[in-house]
Design an enzyme around this catalytic site. Structure first.
Site, PDB file in Angstrom:
ATOM      1  N   GLN A  63      50.258  93.150  20.986  1.00 40.49           N
ATOM      2  CA  GLN A  63      49.973  93.744  22.292  1.00 40.49           C
ATOM      3  C   GLN A  63      50.833  93.070  23.369  1.00 40.49           C
ATOM      4  O   GLN A  63      50.727  91.853  23.555  1.00 40.49           O
ATOM      5  CB  GLN A  63      48.490  93.521  22.594  1.00 40.49           C
ATOM      6  N   GLY A  64      51.667  93.845  24.051  1.00 42.79           N
ATOM      7  CA  GLY A  64      52.524  93.293  25.096  1.00 42.79           C
ATOM      8  C   GLY A  64      52.072  93.795  26.453  1.00 42.79           C
ATOM      9  O   GLY A  64      52.691  94.691  27.041  1.00 42.79           O
ATOM     10  N   SER A 114      50.354  91.242  28.950  1.00 45.36           N
ATOM     11  CA  SER A 114      50.468  90.140  29.915  1.00 45.36           C
ATOM     12  C   SER A 114      51.921  89.726  30.146  1.00 45.36           C
ATOM     13  O   SER A 114      52.759  89.821  29.251  1.00 45.36           O
ATOM     14  CB  SER A 114      49.709  88.910  29.413  1.00 45.36           C
ATOM     15  N   SER A 125      49.875  87.795  20.997  1.00 51.72           N
ATOM     16  CA  SER A 125      49.335  87.249  19.747  1.00 51.72           C
ATOM     17  C   SER A 125      49.972  87.962  18.560  1.00 51.72           C
ATOM     18  O   SER A 125      50.011  89.194  18.512  1.00 51.72           O
ATOM     19  CB  SER A 125      47.816  87.457  19.695  1.00 51.72           C
ATOM     20  N   GLU A 140      39.074  96.677  23.101  1.00 55.26           N
ATOM     21  CA  GLU A 140      39.287  95.257  22.776  1.00 55.26           C
ATOM     22  C   GLU A 140      38.042  94.442  23.122  1.00 55.26           C
ATOM     23  O   GLU A 140      37.614  93.588  22.359  1.00 55.26           O
ATOM     24  CB  GLU A 140      40.507  94.737  23.562  1.00 55.26           C
ATOM     25  N   GLU A 145      35.891  85.448  34.742  1.00 55.26           N
ATOM     26  CA  GLU A 145      35.804  85.820  36.161  1.00 55.26           C
ATOM     27  C   GLU A 145      36.092  87.322  36.328  1.00 55.26           C
ATOM     28  O   GLU A 145      35.423  88.016  37.096  1.00 55.26           O
ATOM     29  CB  GLU A 145      36.799  84.996  37.000  1.00 55.26           C
TER      30      GLU A 145
HETATM   31  C1  LIG Z   1      44.048  83.340  22.769  1.00 53.76           C
HETATM   32  C2  LIG Z   1      44.717  84.316  23.686  1.00 53.76           C
HETATM   33  C3  LIG Z   1      45.322  85.434  23.153  1.00 53.76           C
HETATM   34  C4  LIG Z   1      45.965  86.352  24.003  1.00 53.76           C
HETATM   35  N1  LIG Z   1      46.593  87.411  23.413  1.00 53.76           N
HETATM   36  C5  LIG Z   1      47.236  88.297  24.214  1.00 53.76           C
HETATM   37  C6  LIG Z   1      47.953  89.384  23.641  1.00 53.76           C
HETATM   38  O1  LIG Z   1      48.008  89.546  22.417  1.00 53.76           O
HETATM   39  N2  LIG Z   1      48.607  90.226  24.462  1.00 53.76           N
HETATM   40  C7  LIG Z   1      48.586  90.102  25.814  1.00 53.76           C
HETATM   41  O2  LIG Z   1      49.158  90.926  26.502  1.00 53.76           O
HETATM   42  N3  LIG Z   1      47.937  89.064  26.408  1.00 53.76           N
HETATM   43  C8  LIG Z   1      47.267  88.161  25.625  1.00 53.76           C
HETATM   44  N4  LIG Z   1      46.611  87.098  26.206  1.00 53.76           N
HETATM   45  C9  LIG Z   1      46.708  86.911  27.653  1.00 53.76           C
HETATM   46  C10 LIG Z   1      45.403  87.139  28.417  1.00 53.76           C
HETATM   47  O3  LIG Z   1      45.089  88.509  28.514  1.00 53.76           O
HETATM   48  C11 LIG Z   1      45.585  86.479  29.789  1.00 53.76           C
HETATM   49  O4  LIG Z   1      45.751  85.098  29.573  1.00 53.76           O
HETATM   50  C12 LIG Z   1      44.399  86.711  30.692  1.00 53.76           C
HETATM   51  O5  LIG Z   1      44.298  88.064  31.062  1.00 53.76           O
HETATM   52  C13 LIG Z   1      44.465  85.832  31.957  1.00 53.76           C
HETATM   53  O6  LIG Z   1      45.685  85.963  32.585  1.00 53.76           O
HETATM   54  P1  LIG Z   1      46.542  84.667  33.009  1.00 53.76           P
HETATM   55  O7  LIG Z   1      46.649  83.788  31.803  1.00 53.76           O
HETATM   56  O8  LIG Z   1      47.795  85.150  33.624  1.00 53.76           O
HETATM   57  O9  LIG Z   1      45.657  83.896  34.060  1.00 53.76           O
HETATM   58  P2  LIG Z   1      45.556  84.209  35.622  1.00 53.76           P
HETATM   59  O10 LIG Z   1      45.385  85.670  35.818  1.00 53.76           O
HETATM   60  O11 LIG Z   1      46.694  83.552  36.335  1.00 53.76           O
HETATM   61  O12 LIG Z   1      44.194  83.504  36.018  1.00 53.76           O
HETATM   62  C14 LIG Z   1      44.110  82.104  36.333  1.00 53.76           C
HETATM   63  C15 LIG Z   1      42.676  81.812  36.782  1.00 53.76           C
HETATM   64  O13 LIG Z   1      42.394  82.530  38.000  1.00 53.76           O
HETATM   65  C16 LIG Z   1      41.224  83.318  37.825  1.00 53.76           C
HETATM   66  N5  LIG Z   1      41.357  84.586  38.564  1.00 53.76           N
HETATM   67  C17 LIG Z   1      42.451  85.396  38.609  1.00 53.76           C
HETATM   68  N6  LIG Z   1      42.192  86.491  39.342  1.00 53.76           N
HETATM   69  C18 LIG Z   1      40.916  86.397  39.770  1.00 53.76           C
HETATM   70  C19 LIG Z   1      40.058  87.217  40.559  1.00 53.76           C
HETATM   71  N7  LIG Z   1      40.490  88.385  41.059  1.00 53.76           N
HETATM   72  N8  LIG Z   1      38.802  86.804  40.788  1.00 53.76           N
HETATM   73  C20 LIG Z   1      38.334  85.622  40.278  1.00 53.76           C
HETATM   74  N9  LIG Z   1      39.107  84.785  39.513  1.00 53.76           N
HETATM   75  C21 LIG Z   1      40.368  85.175  39.265  1.00 53.76           C
HETATM   76  C22 LIG Z   1      41.139  83.596  36.345  1.00 53.76           C
HETATM   77  O14 LIG Z   1      39.815  83.914  35.951  1.00 53.76           O
HETATM   78  C23 LIG Z   1      41.631  82.279  35.769  1.00 53.76           C
HETATM   79  O15 LIG Z   1      40.575  81.342  35.730  1.00 53.76           O
HETATM   80  C24 LIG Z   1      45.979  86.162  25.394  1.00 53.76           C
HETATM   81  C25 LIG Z   1      45.378  85.012  25.923  1.00 53.76           C
HETATM   82  C26 LIG Z   1      44.757  84.111  25.099  1.00 53.76           C
HETATM   83  C27 LIG Z   1      44.117  82.900  25.707  1.00 53.76           C
END
Ligand SMILES: Cc1cc2nc3c(=O)[nH]c(=O)nc-3n(C[C@H](O)[C@H](O)[C@H](O)COP(=O)(O)OP(=O)(O)OC[C@H]3O[C@@H](n4cnc5c(N)ncnc54)[C@H](O)[C@@H]3O)c2cc1C
Length: 401
Positions: free
Chosen positions: A135-136, A138, A170, A253, A385
């Site tokens: 899945q692409g 993020s 992933s 998902e 969140e």
């Molecule tokens: C094990 C794992 C597998 C994953 N696999 C995939 C995958 O296969 N494909 C893919 O596309 N992505 C994948 N992801 C990515 C995942 O979807 C993102 O990490 C997730 O959506 C959070 O985005 P971010 O890491 O950019 O954090 P950010 O969005 O930068 O968030 C940082 C912090 O700010 C908080 N925050 C942000 N916005 C708000 C808001 N509006 N209100 C309150 N709090 C907020 C968040 O809750 C978090 O605590 C994976 C992540 C993990 C950990």
């Protein structure tokens, strides 16, 4: 509400039990007895090891890799309730998970939005395990705020040229195909200029860089796309309407409902351990009343999760895609993951930190690995969140924060 199986459901449950008893190699059940979850997901990303692949083929011949998919696409055409029963029995038998992203959410999205040609091309190979999906969605600057994604798809004749960067993908290193979001109209409001593509991972211009997690395990990746050519027929749904297609993917998902039994098995295992371990001439369970309450709480929570799963299943049975309920389930299951792992770690004491040591690691280091994996479960698939925001706004009608 009556939670008991109807006579038809009970007969199906028995059929599944008999099948597993007759067909699941015992060494596979033992090897995968990682109590499910991420730590047991050998069949999740990777092309199965031989025994897992053989097991998958056996399931596929009955349409049981995805029992609720239509027969014409390789499923068994069963109801959602039967699929739930099937998943419960598989979890109880500690059978390896074989679905992955393809069965879990790429396939269901293709069933909802795909053209007939796309369904014919992708669904059967997903079920047979011939194609592994990743899945692409993020990007470095677009996670919670996914609609800010910057990867661009530009029309070039009958193709699109896609350029940008994905992150946390992933299993991308083992995948044949990717569900991918890219911006097709940079001038439109951000949710309205995104399209959804089915990407062949062997296309020229794709570079994959591993990201190793704190378990020292290579599970996710950065994916760089440099003018990757994607035929127009690989657009899923309409151009610039990809956000709404992606919303369905995320609902699939997040509403994964196979977890309740697997969590219950872990709590059972912890209970067994606490009964067996001796502390000052007593079992750990007798010695530590606080632990008794804590384990009782964890057990109850697995039952709450089971009830929540039934809510999701009954919505799906009515042909609807759960939305707020999917977020409630995702939030609860991921935080429960962490609570169960924390209870386990507190029981194991300092030895609990041993992850792979064959002599000293209690419970084969599985709780330690679960603990480290569980850290990410409240982030992957959308953070807690974000789930709370969805529940607040769409469920409770509260104003946007
Ligand atoms: C094990 C794992 C597998 C994953 N696999 C995939 C995958 O296969 N494909 C893919 O596309 N992505 C994948 N992801 C990515 C995942 O979807 C993102 O990490 C997730 O959506 C959070 O985005 P971010 O890491 O950019 O954090 P950010 O969005 O930068 O968030 C940082 C912090 O700010 C908080 N925050 C942000 N916005 C708000 C808001 N509006 N209100 C309150 N709090 C907020 C968040 O809750 C978090 O605590 C994976 C992540 C993990 C950990």
């Amino acid at each position: 509400m009556d939670f008991r199986d109807s006579s038809q459901e009970a007969a199906f449950r028995q059929e599944v039990r008999d099948f597993i008893k007759g067909e699941l190699p015992s060494e596979l059940a033992r090897r995968e007895s990682d109590w499910g979850l991420w730590a047991g997901g050998a069949g999740f990303f990777a092309r199965g090891r031989d025994a897992v692949a053989a097991w998958r083929r056996k399931l596929a011949t009955r349409g049981w890799v995805a029992p609720a998919w239509p027969k014409e696409y390789g499923g068994a055409g069963l109801g959602i309730m039967e699929q739930f029963i099937f998943n419960e029995e598989m979890a109880l038998a500690r059978a390896p998970l074989v679905g992955g992203i393809g069965v879990g959410w790429a396939g269901p999205t293709i069933i909802l939005f795909g053209t007939e040609e796309q369904k014919r091309e992708h669904l059967e190979p997903i079920l047979r395990g011939d194609t592994v999906w990743c899945q692409g969605f993020s990007e470095p600057e677009a996670g919670s705020d996914l609609a800010s994604l910057k990867t661009r798809a530009v029309r070039d004749g009958d193709d699109y040229l896609i350029t940008g960067q994905k992150i946390w993908a992933s299993g991308a290193h083992a995948a044949d195909c990717m569900i991918l979001l890219a911006r097709t109209d940079p001038d439109a409001p951000k949710h309205k200029g995104i399209s959804y593509f089915l990407l062949d991972m062997t296309s020229p211009g794709i570079a994959i860089r591993p990201l190793v997690n704190m378990l020292d395990s290579h599970e996710f990746n950065e994916v760089f796309l440099d003018n990757v050519r994607v035929p127009r027929r690989n657009l899923l749904g309409e151009e610039n309407r990809g956000w709404y297609v992606a919303a369905a993917t995320l609902d699939f998902e997040r509403s994964g409902v196979a977890h309740a039994v697997r969590h219950q098995l872990i709590v059972d295992k912890l209970l067994e351990y606490a009964r067996e371990q001796r502390v000052g001439g007593q079992s750990m369970l007798e010695h530590n009343p606080g632990l008794r309450y804590e384990l009782a709480d964890r057990y109850l929570e697995t039952q709450v999760l089971r009830a929540m799963s039934y809510t999701v299943v009954s919505i799906q049975s009515r042909g609807q895609v759960p939305n707020i309920e999917a977020s409630v389930c995702k939030l609860y299951v991921s935080e429960l993951d962490q609570r169960i792992a924390a209870t386990g770690m507190s029981m194991l004491g300092l030895y609990g930190q041993l992850n792979r040591d064959p002599t000293w690691a209690p419970l084969n280091g599985k709780i330690c690995r679960m603990y480290m994996h569980a850290t990410a479960s409240t982030v992957g698939g959308g953070t807690s969140e974000i789930q709370r925001n969805i529940i607040a706004m769409r469920g409770l009608g509260l104003p946007r924060a």
